[in-house]
Design a protein around this motif. Structure first.
Motif, PDB file in Angstrom:
ATOM      1  N   ALA A  46       0.866  -1.178   0.058  1.00 13.69           N
ATOM      2  CA  ALA A  46       0.057   0.231   0.051  1.00 13.69           C
ATOM      3  C   ALA A  46       1.081   1.318   0.087  1.00 13.69           C
ATOM      4  O   ALA A  46       0.503   2.216  -0.809  1.00 13.69           O
ATOM      5  CB  ALA A  46      -1.046   0.046   1.187  1.00 13.69           C
ATOM      6  N   ALA A  47       1.849   1.215   0.685  1.00 13.48           N
ATOM      7  CA  ALA A  47       2.889   2.509   0.695  1.00 13.48           C
ATOM      8  C   ALA A  47       3.498   2.661  -0.498  1.00 13.48           C
ATOM      9  O   ALA A  47       3.822   3.639  -0.852  1.00 13.48           O
ATOM     10  CB  ALA A  47       3.758   2.300   1.816  1.00 13.48           C
ATOM     11  N   GLY A  48       3.753   1.477  -1.492  1.00 14.43           N
ATOM     12  CA  GLY A  48       4.483   1.576  -2.552  1.00 14.43           C
ATOM     13  C   GLY A  48       3.518   2.105  -3.842  1.00 14.43           C
ATOM     14  O   GLY A  48       3.783   1.813  -4.819  1.00 14.43           O
ATOM     15  N   GLY A  49       2.032   2.119  -3.603  1.00 12.18           N
ATOM     16  CA  GLY A  49       1.175   2.559  -4.665  1.00 12.18           C
ATOM     17  C   GLY A  49       0.684   1.207  -5.256  1.00 12.18           C
ATOM     18  O   GLY A  49      -0.261   1.506  -6.222  1.00 12.18           O
ATOM     19  N   VAL A  50       0.495   0.030  -4.714  1.00 12.08           N
ATOM     20  CA  VAL A  50      -0.232  -1.024  -5.181  1.00 12.08           C
ATOM     21  C   VAL A  50      -1.651  -0.916  -4.463  1.00 12.08           C
ATOM     22  O   VAL A  50      -1.857  -0.757  -3.292  1.00 12.08           O
ATOM     23  CB  VAL A  50       0.481  -2.341  -4.812  1.00 12.08           C
ATOM     24  CG1 VAL A  50      -0.147  -3.470  -5.165  1.00 12.08           C
ATOM     25  CG2 VAL A  50       1.738  -2.457  -5.650  1.00 12.08           C
ATOM     26  N   GLU A  51      -2.579  -1.253  -5.168  1.00 10.11           N
ATOM     27  CA  GLU A  51      -3.888  -1.478  -4.680  1.00 10.11           C
ATOM     28  C   GLU A  51      -4.077  -2.769  -3.799  1.00 10.11           C
ATOM     29  O   GLU A  51      -3.787  -3.754  -4.477  1.00 10.11           O
ATOM     30  CB  GLU A  51      -4.990  -1.511  -5.795  1.00 10.11           C
ATOM     31  CG  GLU A  51      -6.545  -1.297  -5.170  1.00 10.11           C
ATOM     32  CD  GLU A  51      -7.244  -1.311  -6.370  1.00 10.11           C
ATOM     33  OE1 GLU A  51      -8.415  -1.830  -6.349  1.00 10.11           O
ATOM     34  OE2 GLU A  51      -7.168  -0.567  -7.445  1.00 10.11           O
ATOM     35  N   THR A  52      -4.291  -2.620  -2.563  1.00 11.06           N
ATOM     36  CA  THR A  52      -3.914  -4.025  -1.676  1.00 11.06           C
ATOM     37  C   THR A  52      -5.287  -4.311  -1.010  1.00 11.06           C
ATOM     38  O   THR A  52      -5.815  -3.480  -0.321  1.00 11.06           O
ATOM     39  CB  THR A  52      -2.934  -3.615  -0.768  1.00 11.06           C
ATOM     40  OG1 THR A  52      -1.826  -2.962  -1.453  1.00 11.06           O
ATOM     41  CG2 THR A  52      -2.338  -4.671   0.393  1.00 11.06           C
ATOM     42  N   TYR A  53      -5.475  -5.550  -0.807  1.00 11.15           N
ATOM     43  CA  TYR A  53      -6.364  -6.188  -0.227  1.00 11.15           C
ATOM     44  C   TYR A  53      -5.981  -7.434   0.892  1.00 11.15           C
ATOM     45  O   TYR A  53      -5.118  -8.106   0.197  1.00 11.15           O
ATOM     46  CB  TYR A  53      -7.434  -6.790  -1.087  1.00 11.15           C
ATOM     47  CG  TYR A  53      -8.209  -5.859  -1.986  1.00 11.15           C
ATOM     48  CD1 TYR A  53      -9.377  -5.228  -1.621  1.00 11.15           C
ATOM     49  CD2 TYR A  53      -7.516  -5.420  -3.431  1.00 11.15           C
ATOM     50  CE1 TYR A  53     -10.094  -4.449  -2.609  1.00 11.15           C
ATOM     51  CE2 TYR A  53      -8.391  -4.544  -3.947  1.00 11.15           C
ATOM     52  CZ  TYR A  53      -9.263  -3.747  -3.703  1.00 11.15           C
ATOM     53  OH  TYR A  53     -10.222  -2.897  -4.578  1.00 11.15           O
ATOM     54  N   LEU A  54      -6.342  -7.002   1.970  1.00 12.79           N
ATOM     55  CA  LEU A  54      -5.561  -7.775   3.186  1.00 12.79           C
ATOM     56  C   LEU A  54      -6.563  -8.730   3.780  1.00 12.79           C
ATOM     57  O   LEU A  54      -7.773  -8.263   4.256  1.00 12.79           O
ATOM     58  CB  LEU A  54      -4.862  -7.148   4.139  1.00 12.79           C
ATOM     59  CG  LEU A  54      -4.249  -7.680   5.398  1.00 12.79           C
ATOM     60  CD1 LEU A  54      -3.393  -9.096   4.829  1.00 12.79           C
ATOM     61  CD2 LEU A  54      -3.816  -7.024   6.434  1.00 12.79           C
ATOM     62  N   PHE A  55      -6.837 -10.026   3.534  1.00 11.30           N
ATOM     63  CA  PHE A  55      -7.695 -10.967   4.007  1.00 11.30           C
ATOM     64  C   PHE A  55      -7.201 -11.514   5.537  1.00 11.30           C
ATOM     65  O   PHE A  55      -6.027 -12.042   5.575  1.00 11.30           O
ATOM     66  CB  PHE A  55      -8.197 -12.296   3.060  1.00 11.30           C
ATOM     67  CG  PHE A  55      -8.521 -11.847   1.753  1.00 11.30           C
ATOM     68  CD1 PHE A  55      -9.897 -11.836   1.786  1.00 11.30           C
ATOM     69  CD2 PHE A  55      -7.928 -11.080   0.744  1.00 11.30           C
ATOM     70  CE1 PHE A  55     -10.567 -11.782   0.611  1.00 11.30           C
ATOM     71  CE2 PHE A  55      -8.481 -10.949  -0.458  1.00 11.30           C
ATOM     72  CZ  PHE A  55      -9.840 -11.377  -0.549  1.00 11.30           C
ATOM     73  N   GLU A  56      -8.176 -11.302   6.357  1.00 10.92           N
ATOM     74  CA  GLU A  56      -7.964 -11.940   7.766  1.00 10.92           C
ATOM     75  C   GLU A  56      -9.059 -12.847   8.250  1.00 10.92           C
ATOM     76  O   GLU A  56     -10.160 -12.337   8.133  1.00 10.92           O
ATOM     77  CB  GLU A  56      -7.375 -11.079   8.731  1.00 10.92           C
ATOM     78  CG  GLU A  56      -7.315 -11.620  10.388  1.00 10.92           C
ATOM     79  CD  GLU A  56      -6.576 -12.822  10.450  1.00 10.92           C
ATOM     80  OE1 GLU A  56      -6.906 -13.632  11.206  1.00 10.92           O
ATOM     81  OE2 GLU A  56      -5.664 -12.867   9.775  1.00 10.92           O
ATOM     82  N   ARG A  57      -9.028 -14.186   8.480  1.00  9.90           N
ATOM     83  CA  ARG A  57     -10.123 -14.801   8.822  1.00  9.90           C
ATOM     84  C   ARG A  57     -10.827 -14.504  10.400  1.00  9.90           C
ATOM     85  O   ARG A  57     -11.985 -14.362  10.529  1.00  9.90           O
ATOM     86  CB  ARG A  57      -9.795 -16.163   8.779  1.00  9.90           C
ATOM     87  CG  ARG A  57     -10.796 -17.343   9.326  1.00  9.90           C
ATOM     88  CD  ARG A  57     -10.400 -18.529   9.075  1.00  9.90           C
ATOM     89  NE  ARG A  57     -11.347 -19.650   9.647  1.00  9.90           N
ATOM     90  CZ  ARG A  57     -11.168 -20.915   9.919  1.00  9.90           C
ATOM     91  NH1 ARG A  57      -9.880 -21.745   9.702  1.00  9.90           N
ATOM     92  NH2 ARG A  57     -12.241 -21.676  10.373  1.00  9.90           N
ATOM     93  N   SER A  58      -9.725 -14.683  11.220  1.00  6.00           N
ATOM     94  CA  SER A  58     -10.290 -14.447  12.681  1.00  6.00           C
ATOM     95  C   SER A  58      -9.321 -13.260  13.295  1.00  6.00           C
ATOM     96  O   SER A  58      -8.270 -13.569  13.997  1.00  6.00           O
ATOM     97  CB  SER A  58     -10.019 -15.602  13.454  1.00  6.00           C
ATOM     98  OG  SER A  58     -10.669 -16.670  12.762  1.00  6.00           O
ATOM     99  N   PRO A  59      -9.824 -12.036  13.377  1.00  2.00           N
ATOM    100  CA  PRO A  59      -8.972 -10.770  13.705  1.00  2.00           C
ATOM    101  C   PRO A  59      -8.689 -10.980  15.180  1.00  2.00           C
ATOM    102  O   PRO A  59      -7.570 -10.424  15.788  1.00  2.00           O
ATOM    103  CB  PRO A  59      -9.794  -9.639  13.270  1.00  2.00           C
ATOM    104  CG  PRO A  59     -10.668 -10.156  12.333  1.00  2.00           C
ATOM    105  CD  PRO A  59     -10.863 -11.501  12.568  1.00  2.00           C
ATOM    106  N   SER A  60      -9.399 -11.787  15.931  1.00  2.00           N
ATOM    107  CA  SER A  60      -9.420 -11.843  17.419  1.00  2.00           C
ATOM    108  C   SER A  60      -8.476 -12.957  17.837  1.00  2.00           C
ATOM    109  O   SER A  60      -8.396 -13.026  19.054  1.00  2.00           O
ATOM    110  CB  SER A  60     -10.714 -11.728  18.227  1.00  2.00           C
ATOM    111  OG  SER A  60     -11.691 -12.878  17.933  1.00  2.00           O
ATOM    112  N   SER A  61      -8.071 -13.984  16.998  1.00  2.00           N
ATOM    113  CA  SER A  61      -7.369 -14.926  17.548  1.00  2.00           C
ATOM    114  C   SER A  61      -6.074 -14.957  17.665  1.00  2.00           C
ATOM    115  O   SER A  61      -5.665 -13.893  17.210  1.00  2.00           O
ATOM    116  CB  SER A  61      -7.715 -16.185  16.362  1.00  2.00           C
ATOM    117  OG  SER A  61      -7.030 -15.890  15.068  1.00  2.00           O
ATOM    118  N   ALA A  62      -5.477 -15.796  18.624  1.00  2.00           N
ATOM    119  CA  ALA A  62      -4.316 -15.560  18.751  1.00  2.00           C
ATOM    120  C   ALA A  62      -3.481 -16.832  18.552  1.00  2.00           C
ATOM    121  O   ALA A  62      -3.909 -18.144  18.961  1.00  2.00           O
ATOM    122  CB  ALA A  62      -4.031 -15.428  20.377  1.00  2.00           C
TER     123      ALA A  62
END
Length: 446
Positions: free
Chosen positions: A67-83
């Motif tokens: 994203a910082a370098g200008g690429v259109e970016t999509y970040l997938f995360e299944r379980s944001p609260s999991s550890a």
């Protein structure tokens, strides 16, 4: 809603390949292939689009760099609260290199003990300087921070489960990520995919990246009485022995208000609970009276995959197999590989302006990574095979760890992730003492 619209329209300059479907639908959306020149073709009217699968340190660092370098970016995360069940130790250099704020750190570990099969304890950390320590934190805290930072820079976060990656039949067609979110099936078409989805990576399976041996880590978080928690205020413990692991070590690491007690093994995964009972028994006097507040288990790769770049797909972190033998360290190498891969895509695409290909990823990412870290992984693999094979080797390992020169070289290399400068005289002494320890423990032949 805005994000859903982006997902539906993401490849509209080429063709309407992204769709929303009901969960019961099993048919893949048809691909309308656009004609474009592979590798060096400029992208007209849009930026290069990348999907990063997995929102841990590897995926978040990759998404931030993209994203910082200008690429259109999509970040997938299944379980944001999991550890993830993880010791949570970071090398000191990671705090500055990745701008990790101090308030995320639970404990500043300045003392470490390594305890042999015969319960001989060695203080491992006597050479730490006044400003040096091992940062201990919780993975859910670190991962959440890194994802939020990537989002603030421009990465689009998608909370969903990736089901599979549809690989194009030709080199100039898009990859399609099929996933579920909010009880519906959706698809997203992209140019580049970075797989950061752990040891059981679906991205790796989709591109036939090959398998690898996995260990299993098992960990309990135990909340101790206040007076016992004081003992672990700045102390971490490592235990070795057949009772706690046949080929690895067990640990008691301090967190904010509890300790993480765990172990791992690759050769006897079916007995992992037996080894967990072993570490609880070895540390019994120090953790008795504690209450288990969480139980966790997770696969850990034992070596890098044979194929980590195929087409316009690259693997990073655990998905690539970047966990070191002997120490089991993976957080730093996950974040580092993600950042290096993201920066490689930015360089090769000239800031997201051009299409890239497999040769670009291998040149800009894989070659750079291997040149920098392959030697480290091979050396630690050798150490594990020599010293973790039986109790005799483990006794020799603990005896060596009592040597202050060994401690200084170990911590300088670990804390700053660069080869510590040795001393020829001390190196010769160390070699002699190592041979002596191996002879005494009867493992020279091995």
């Amino acid at each position: 809603m805005a994000l859903q619209f982006q997902c539906l329209q993401v490849f509209s300059p080429l063709s309407p390949v992204a769709t929303t479907r009901s969960p019961s639908s099993s048919r893949s959306p048809s691909l309308v292939i656009a004609s474009s020149k592979f590798h060096t073709a400029p992208l007209l009217g849009r930026k290069l689009r990348a999907a990063v699968i997995g929102g841990g340190p590897a995926g978040s660092s990759a998404a931030e760099a993209l994203a910082a370098g200008g690429v259109e970016t999509y970040l997938f995360e299944r379980s944001p609260s999991s550890a993830k069940p993880c010791g949570g130790a970071l090398p000191l250099c990671m705090l500055s290199e990745f701008d990790i704020p101090a308030h995320l750190i639970d404990r500043h570990v300045t003392r470490m003990k390594i305890i042999s099969p015969s319960n001989i304890a060695v203080d491992f950390g006597k050479t730490l300087k006044a400003h040096e320590f091992i940062p201990m934190l919780r993975r859910e805290v670190l991962d959440s921070f890194l994802r939020a930072r990537a989002q603030s820079i421009g990465a689009n976060i998608i909370h969903g489960l990736v089901l599979n990656l549809e690989v194009p039949a030709s080199s100039n067609a898009p990859y399609v990520v099929h996933y579920t979110t909010e009880n519906s099936m959706r698809s997203l078409a992209v140019d580049v995919v970075i797989g950061a989805d752990g040891a059981n990576s679906r991205v790796a399976k989709s591109i036939d990246a090959g398998g690898y041996t996995c260990a299993i880590a098992f960990q309990e978080r135990i909340k101790l009485p206040e007076e016992k928690m004081e003992y672990y205020e700045n102390l971490a413990e490592m235990y070795v022995g057949n009772d706690v692991s046949p080929d690895f070590y067990a640990w008691v690491f301090p967190k904010c208000d509890h300790v993480a007690v765990g172990t791992g093994t690759v050769c006897s995964k079916q007995d992992i609970k037996q080894y967990q009972s072993g570490i609880r028994e070895r540390a019994k006097s120090k953790i008795s009276g504690g209450k288990v507040i969480k139980v966790e288990a997770h696969p850990i790769p034992e070596h890098p995959r044979a194929r980590r770049v195929i087409g316009r797909v690259a693997l990073v972190g655990d998905a690539a197999g970047y966990v070191t033998k002997c120490s089991g360290e993976g957080i730093y190498f996950a974040a580092k590989s993600g950042r290096m891969c993201g920066e490689a895509v930015v360089r090769a695409s000239e800031g997201g302006e051009r299409m890239i290909g497999e040769r670009d990823l291998k040149r800009e990412y894989l070659r750079e990574w291997d040149a920098k870290y392959v030697g480290t992984f091979r050396f630690l693999d050798l150490l594990q095979r020599v010293f973790y094979g039986d109790n005799a080797g483990r006794e020799a390992l603990v005896e060596m760890c009592g040597n202050e020169y060994v401690q200084r070289m170990t911590f300088e290399s670990y804390l700053y992730k660069k080869l510590a400068e040795g001393n020829r005289v001390e190196d010769a002494k160390l070699m002699w003492n190592t041979i002596g320890s191996l002879i005494k423990c009867g493992i020279v032949g091995r």
